[in-house]
Write a protein that holds these residues in place. Structure first.
Motif, PDB file in Angstrom:
ATOM      1  N   LEU A 184     -13.992 -12.598  14.790  1.00 32.00           N
ATOM      2  CA  LEU A 184     -15.206 -11.785  14.573  1.00 32.00           C
ATOM      3  C   LEU A 184     -14.890 -10.633  13.628  1.00 32.00           C
ATOM      4  O   LEU A 184     -15.657 -10.300  12.724  1.00 32.00           O
ATOM      5  N   LEU A 185     -13.730 -10.028  13.862  1.00 30.73           N
ATOM      6  CA  LEU A 185     -13.318  -8.883  13.050  1.00 30.73           C
ATOM      7  C   LEU A 185     -13.110  -9.301  11.592  1.00 30.73           C
ATOM      8  O   LEU A 185     -13.536  -8.601  10.656  1.00 30.73           O
ATOM      9  N   ALA A 186     -12.454 -10.435  11.415  1.00 32.52           N
ATOM     10  CA  ALA A 186     -12.195 -10.906  10.049  1.00 32.52           C
ATOM     11  C   ALA A 186     -13.470 -11.375   9.367  1.00 32.52           C
ATOM     12  O   ALA A 186     -13.540 -11.451   8.141  1.00 32.52           O
ATOM     13  N   GLY A 187     -14.489 -11.684  10.161  1.00 35.09           N
ATOM     14  CA  GLY A 187     -15.748 -12.181   9.604  1.00 35.09           C
ATOM     15  C   GLY A 187     -16.862 -11.147   9.709  1.00 35.09           C
ATOM     16  O   GLY A 187     -16.850 -10.146   9.001  1.00 35.09           O
ATOM     17  N   PRO A 188     -17.811 -11.388  10.642  1.00 40.36           N
ATOM     18  CA  PRO A 188     -19.018 -10.552  10.650  1.00 40.36           C
ATOM     19  C   PRO A 188     -18.802  -9.074  10.961  1.00 40.36           C
ATOM     20  O   PRO A 188     -19.655  -8.260  10.630  1.00 40.36           O
TER      21      PRO A 188
ATOM     22  N   LEU B 281      -7.423   1.882  31.095  1.00 39.31           N
ATOM     23  CA  LEU B 281      -8.283   3.051  30.926  1.00 39.31           C
ATOM     24  C   LEU B 281      -7.955   3.580  29.528  1.00 39.31           C
ATOM     25  O   LEU B 281      -6.835   4.020  29.283  1.00 39.31           O
ATOM     26  N   TRP B 282      -8.921   3.479  28.616  1.00 44.86           N
ATOM     27  CA  TRP B 282      -8.641   3.836  27.209  1.00 44.86           C
ATOM     28  C   TRP B 282      -9.282   5.174  26.855  1.00 44.86           C
ATOM     29  O   TRP B 282     -10.496   5.310  26.906  1.00 44.86           O
ATOM     30  N   LYS B 283      -8.417   6.120  26.470  1.00 43.24           N
ATOM     31  CA  LYS B 283      -8.919   7.387  25.950  1.00 43.24           C
ATOM     32  C   LYS B 283      -8.616   7.460  24.457  1.00 43.24           C
ATOM     33  O   LYS B 283      -7.473   7.614  24.052  1.00 43.24           O
ATOM     34  N   PRO B 284      -9.657   7.327  23.623  1.00 44.59           N
ATOM     35  CA  PRO B 284      -9.435   7.383  22.175  1.00 44.59           C
ATOM     36  C   PRO B 284      -9.317   8.822  21.699  1.00 44.59           C
ATOM     37  O   PRO B 284      -9.700   9.752  22.417  1.00 44.59           O
ATOM     38  N   ALA B 285      -8.810   9.021  20.494  1.00 44.30           N
ATOM     39  CA  ALA B 285      -8.755  10.371  19.902  1.00 44.30           C
ATOM     40  C   ALA B 285     -10.161  10.781  19.472  1.00 44.30           C
ATOM     41  O   ALA B 285     -10.933   9.952  18.958  1.00 44.30           O
ATOM     42  N   ALA B 286     -10.478  12.063  19.636  1.00 44.85           N
ATOM     43  CA  ALA B 286     -11.815  12.562  19.262  1.00 44.85           C
ATOM     44  C   ALA B 286     -12.098  12.288  17.788  1.00 44.85           C
ATOM     45  O   ALA B 286     -13.238  12.009  17.407  1.00 44.85           O
ATOM     46  N   THR B 287     -11.062  12.341  16.970  1.00 50.73           N
ATOM     47  CA  THR B 287     -11.237  12.181  15.524  1.00 50.73           C
ATOM     48  C   THR B 287     -11.207  10.716  15.067  1.00 50.73           C
ATOM     49  O   THR B 287     -11.206  10.443  13.875  1.00 50.73           O
ATOM     50  N   GLN B 288     -11.176   9.795  16.031  1.00 49.51           N
ATOM     51  CA  GLN B 288     -11.274   8.367  15.670  1.00 49.51           C
ATOM     52  C   GLN B 288     -12.436   7.739  16.424  1.00 49.51           C
ATOM     53  O   GLN B 288     -12.505   6.529  16.590  1.00 49.51           O
ATOM     54  N   MET B 289     -13.376   8.565  16.879  1.00 47.06           N
ATOM     55  CA  MET B 289     -14.379   8.084  17.830  1.00 47.06           C
ATOM     56  C   MET B 289     -15.244   6.948  17.262  1.00 47.06           C
ATOM     57  O   MET B 289     -15.536   5.977  17.951  1.00 47.06           O
ATOM     58  N   LEU B 290     -15.666   7.074  16.007  1.00 53.39           N
ATOM     59  CA  LEU B 290     -16.601   6.091  15.459  1.00 53.39           C
ATOM     60  C   LEU B 290     -15.977   4.688  15.434  1.00 53.39           C
ATOM     61  O   LEU B 290     -16.564   3.719  15.929  1.00 53.39           O
ATOM     62  N   SER B 291     -14.779   4.573  14.874  1.00 54.75           N
ATOM     63  CA  SER B 291     -14.186   3.232  14.786  1.00 54.75           C
ATOM     64  C   SER B 291     -13.706   2.742  16.150  1.00 54.75           C
ATOM     65  O   SER B 291     -13.689   1.533  16.408  1.00 54.75           O
ATOM     66  N   ALA B 292     -13.342   3.664  17.051  1.00 50.85           N
ATOM     67  CA  ALA B 292     -12.952   3.248  18.412  1.00 50.85           C
ATOM     68  C   ALA B 292     -14.158   2.632  19.120  1.00 50.85           C
ATOM     69  O   ALA B 292     -14.049   1.621  19.816  1.00 50.85           O
ATOM     70  N   TRP B 293     -15.311   3.239  18.912  1.00 54.53           N
ATOM     71  CA  TRP B 293     -16.553   2.744  19.529  1.00 54.53           C
ATOM     72  C   TRP B 293     -16.851   1.325  19.057  1.00 54.53           C
ATOM     73  O   TRP B 293     -17.139   0.424  19.854  1.00 54.53           O
ATOM     74  N   TYR B 294     -16.736   1.103  17.753  1.00 56.58           N
ATOM     75  CA  TYR B 294     -17.012  -0.245  17.252  1.00 56.58           C
ATOM     76  C   TYR B 294     -15.944  -1.245  17.703  1.00 56.58           C
ATOM     77  O   TYR B 294     -16.237  -2.428  17.909  1.00 56.58           O
ATOM     78  N   THR B 295     -14.715  -0.774  17.881  1.00 56.36           N
ATOM     79  CA  THR B 295     -13.659  -1.665  18.384  1.00 56.36           C
ATOM     80  C   THR B 295     -14.023  -2.154  19.786  1.00 56.36           C
ATOM     81  O   THR B 295     -13.883  -3.340  20.115  1.00 56.36           O
ATOM     82  N   LEU B 296     -14.506  -1.221  20.596  1.00 53.88           N
ATOM     83  CA  LEU B 296     -14.897  -1.598  21.956  1.00 53.88           C
ATOM     84  C   LEU B 296     -16.061  -2.588  21.933  1.00 53.88           C
ATOM     85  O   LEU B 296     -16.066  -3.592  22.659  1.00 53.88           O
ATOM     86  N   GLN B 297     -17.050  -2.316  21.068  1.00 57.08           N
ATOM     87  CA  GLN B 297     -18.202  -3.229  20.971  1.00 57.08           C
ATOM     88  C   GLN B 297     -17.751  -4.631  20.545  1.00 57.08           C
ATOM     89  O   GLN B 297     -18.246  -5.642  21.035  1.00 57.08           O
ATOM     90  N   LEU B 298     -16.806  -4.662  19.625  1.00 51.89           N
ATOM     91  CA  LEU B 298     -16.270  -5.935  19.150  1.00 51.89           C
ATOM     92  C   LEU B 298     -15.634  -6.715  20.309  1.00 51.89           C
ATOM     93  O   LEU B 298     -15.882  -7.921  20.478  1.00 51.89           O
ATOM     94  N   LEU B 299     -14.817  -6.028  21.101  1.00 50.15           N
ATOM     95  CA  LEU B 299     -14.139  -6.710  22.217  1.00 50.15           C
ATOM     96  C   LEU B 299     -15.155  -7.207  23.239  1.00 50.15           C
ATOM     97  O   LEU B 299     -15.003  -8.290  23.814  1.00 50.15           O
ATOM     98  N   GLN B 300     -16.206  -6.416  23.441  1.00 53.27           N
ATOM     99  CA  GLN B 300     -17.253  -6.853  24.378  1.00 53.27           C
ATOM    100  C   GLN B 300     -17.938  -8.104  23.851  1.00 53.27           C
ATOM    101  O   GLN B 300     -18.172  -9.065  24.585  1.00 53.27           O
TER     102      GLN B 300
END
Ligand code: NAD
Length: 543
Positions: free
Chosen positions: A117-121, A214-233
């Motif tokens: 999914l990551l490599a594609g859409p 339990l994943w705590k992302p860095a505040a300064t990486q929030m946007l891409s961390a959010w999309y990473t989580l959505q991708l895994l879901q």
């Protein structure tokens, strides 16, 4: 519950590194990414904590901004409360039983699907989020967020298969087995800002091995961390396997690190934070159900040394790419160089000329080689080093910085007369390279100097044409770098090709993207089955 029928011994599809796209003018990938960038500029996701698949918006919000345009808000995010963290840990325990007992192929399938999914859409979204949120150029984003993350997911699945296949020998009448169980409890993943792929791997690798995270992302990486989580879901990761808790680092850590169910820590970030986490665990020994696995990849003060036989131009190009790409904010970034007097005029001339040519600015403009540093705190810290260099060393190129619109720091080359000057020893995490020029006759002494100058031991490189000199460097610098390069820059490790990590103050060296790392997330059970057990306690010798 598993969807894999029992009637097969399965082999994963073969894995290869995700090919890097060029984004050259006129390519379809460039047009597609630019369209996604333009759309994302106008979006502002409302990022939640995610616990057991439910999005929790506390109303205690913070804003994520673009480092190169710091008035531009990219997202709003809700900070998890202490109750949310407790709830996330409890929910993880609920998810653990099912996930840890699933067929490993089923877990691997989730991550293989996530990679595709990551490599594609998802490619444009994750790249655009990394560009806008972390100020990476298109190339830096592509090699991190798209390719490295896909590589982590695919290669880890392949390494897991190898690990599970490692089985003990069995004698006649006996079947011995090793079962690589998930750890009991939860793994606390704490990720840094500088690589989107690291967030995916710190949470993903333990989850692949059957753990809950339990994943705590860095505040300064929030946007891409959010999309990473959505991708895994979207890839099918069940609710609760990775619970996502953005928020106050110290508060979340205090709860997670003192929890009896803490089974492991998967951290990447600065040495000081990791040391403090280890101390908290040490103070709480006796509370935990198991000994927590502590894995941390931390700071660096990475070096490049040229031998008098080195090609000065290749060395200078390595310094530019190794030192200034992603604004020197890679843990592997070159930040101290050692150059023999005989080569210095040529190396210096090339470095100064290339630095003058480098464009720094908004990453939406693809002609820029560098974007902004991550935030104001980083900008001020780097500015402090530049001020020090102005007073105590010589700035040969760059030295300028401005935070009016974005946190921009010019690529900077400093010359130090004293090899123990602080810019030669301390991690700066910005686009500042400090050079020390040594007497050609002092090659061996200089190797010793490189080895003992800093407490870190992450990456390092030697440039030489003379094989004997390369051999000397190999020996003298054996413990000075966990990733050692010969005639190549000290950055750019590729999953499956150069497993990454360093020792000394650079971390536990558990080599992200390798089987060594996955070993930390399993606890093996040895099983012996005897087919026909004895029925008489006496041995033949007793007759
Ligand atoms: P950082 O240490 O500031 O933050 C890393 C993570 O720790 C973040 O999620 C942060 O919120 C969290 N954190 C901060 N204070 C905390 C506390 N008191 N308790 C618990 N967690 C806390 O690091 P950063 O600025 O995000 O990243 C840069 C650092 O990471 C550099 O030192 C770099 O060398 C290192 N790094 C190392 C590697 C490696 O593989 N060795 C890779 C990438 C980055």
């Amino acid at each position: 519950m598993t969807s894999f029928s029992p009637g097969a011994v399965r082999h994963l599809p073969p894995v290869v590194n995700e090919p890097i796209r060029s984004y050259a003018p006129g390519t379809p990938e460039r047009a597609s990414l630019q369209a996604r960038l333009a759309a994302m500029e106008t979006e502002r996701p409302d990022i939640a904590a995610v616990i057991g698949g439910k999005e929790i918006r506390t109303g205690a919000t913070r804003q994520a901004t673009s480092p190169h345009k710091h008035r531009h808000v990219t997202a709003t995010w809700h900070q998890a409360t202490a109750d949310d963290v407790h709830a996330a840990i409890a929910d993880g325990q609920r998810a653990w039983r099912d996930w840890s007992e699933r067929a490993w192929e089923e877990r691997a399938a989730v991550f293989l699907r996530a990679a595709d999914l990551l490599a594609g859409p998802w490619r444009d979204t994750i790249n655009a989020a990394t560009m806008l949120g972390q100020s990476k150029t298109v190339f830096q984003s592509e090699i991190d967020a798209a390719c490295e993350m896909a590589d982590f997911f695919r290669f880890n699945a392949a390494f897991a298969q190898e690990l599970y296949a490692e089985q003990p020998v069995s004698g006649p009448g006996v079947w011995n087995q090793m079962e690589y169980r998930a750890l009991e409890g939860f793994v606390f993943a704490v990720s840094p800002f500088n690589f989107t792929a690291i967030g995916g791997n710190l949470s993903g690798a333990p989850a692949l091995m059957g753990n809950v995270v339990l994943w705590k992302p860095a505040a300064t990486q929030m946007l891409s961390a959010w999309y990473t989580l959505q991708l895994l879901q979207e890839a099918g990761l069940p609710p609760g396997v990775i619970n996502f808790v953005p928020g106050d680092a110290a508060m979340i850590s205090e709860i997670a690190l003192t929890h009896p169910e803490l089974a492991g820590v998967h951290f990447t970030g600065s040495t000081g934070v990791f040391n403090a986490m280890w101390e908290t665990i040490g103070r709480n020994m006796g509370r935990y159900r198991s000994y927590p696995r502590i894995v941390g990849e931390t700071g660096g003060k990475d070096f490049m040394i040229a031998h008098p036989s080195a090609d000065p131009i290749a060395f200078a190009v390595g310094v530019i790419r190794g030192g200034y790409e992603y604004q020197g904010q890679k843990c592997s970034a070159c930040s101290r160089i050692y150059v023999p007097k005989s080569l210095w005029p040529k190396v210096k001339e090339h470095l100064v000329a290339m630095i003058a040519d480098i464009k720094v600015g908004d990453v939406n403009d693809f002609s820029n080689f560098m974007g902004a540093v991550i935030d104001e705190k980083a900008f001020d810290r780097i500015q402090g080093y530049l001020d020090d260099a102005k007073a105590n060393a010589t700035i040969l190129a760059g030295g300028g910085a401005s935070k009016a619109d974005g946190y921009f720091v010019q690529p900077t080359l400093v010359e130090a007369k004293d090899p123990s000057y602080r810019l030669m020893c301390e991690e700066i995490f910005g686009p500042v390279v400090t050079a020390y020029v040594y007497d050609d006759a002092k090659w061996e002494e200089t190797l010793q100097l490189v080895d003992r100058t800093s407490p870190y031991a992450l990456t390092g490189a030697v440039f030489a044409q003379d094989r004997a000199a390369i051999a000397q460097a190999h020996r003298a610098l054996r413990h000075a770098a966990g990733n050692f390069y010969v005639n190549d820059k000290c950055t750019g490790a590729v999953v499956g090709q150069q497993p990454f990590g360093g020792a000394r103050a650079s971390g536990t060296n558990d080599k992200a993207g390798s089987k060594l790392n996955l070993l930390r997330w399993v606890s093996a059970r040895t099983i012996k089955e005897t087919f026909v057990p004895p029925t008489d306690y006496r041995y033949p010798f007793m007759g």
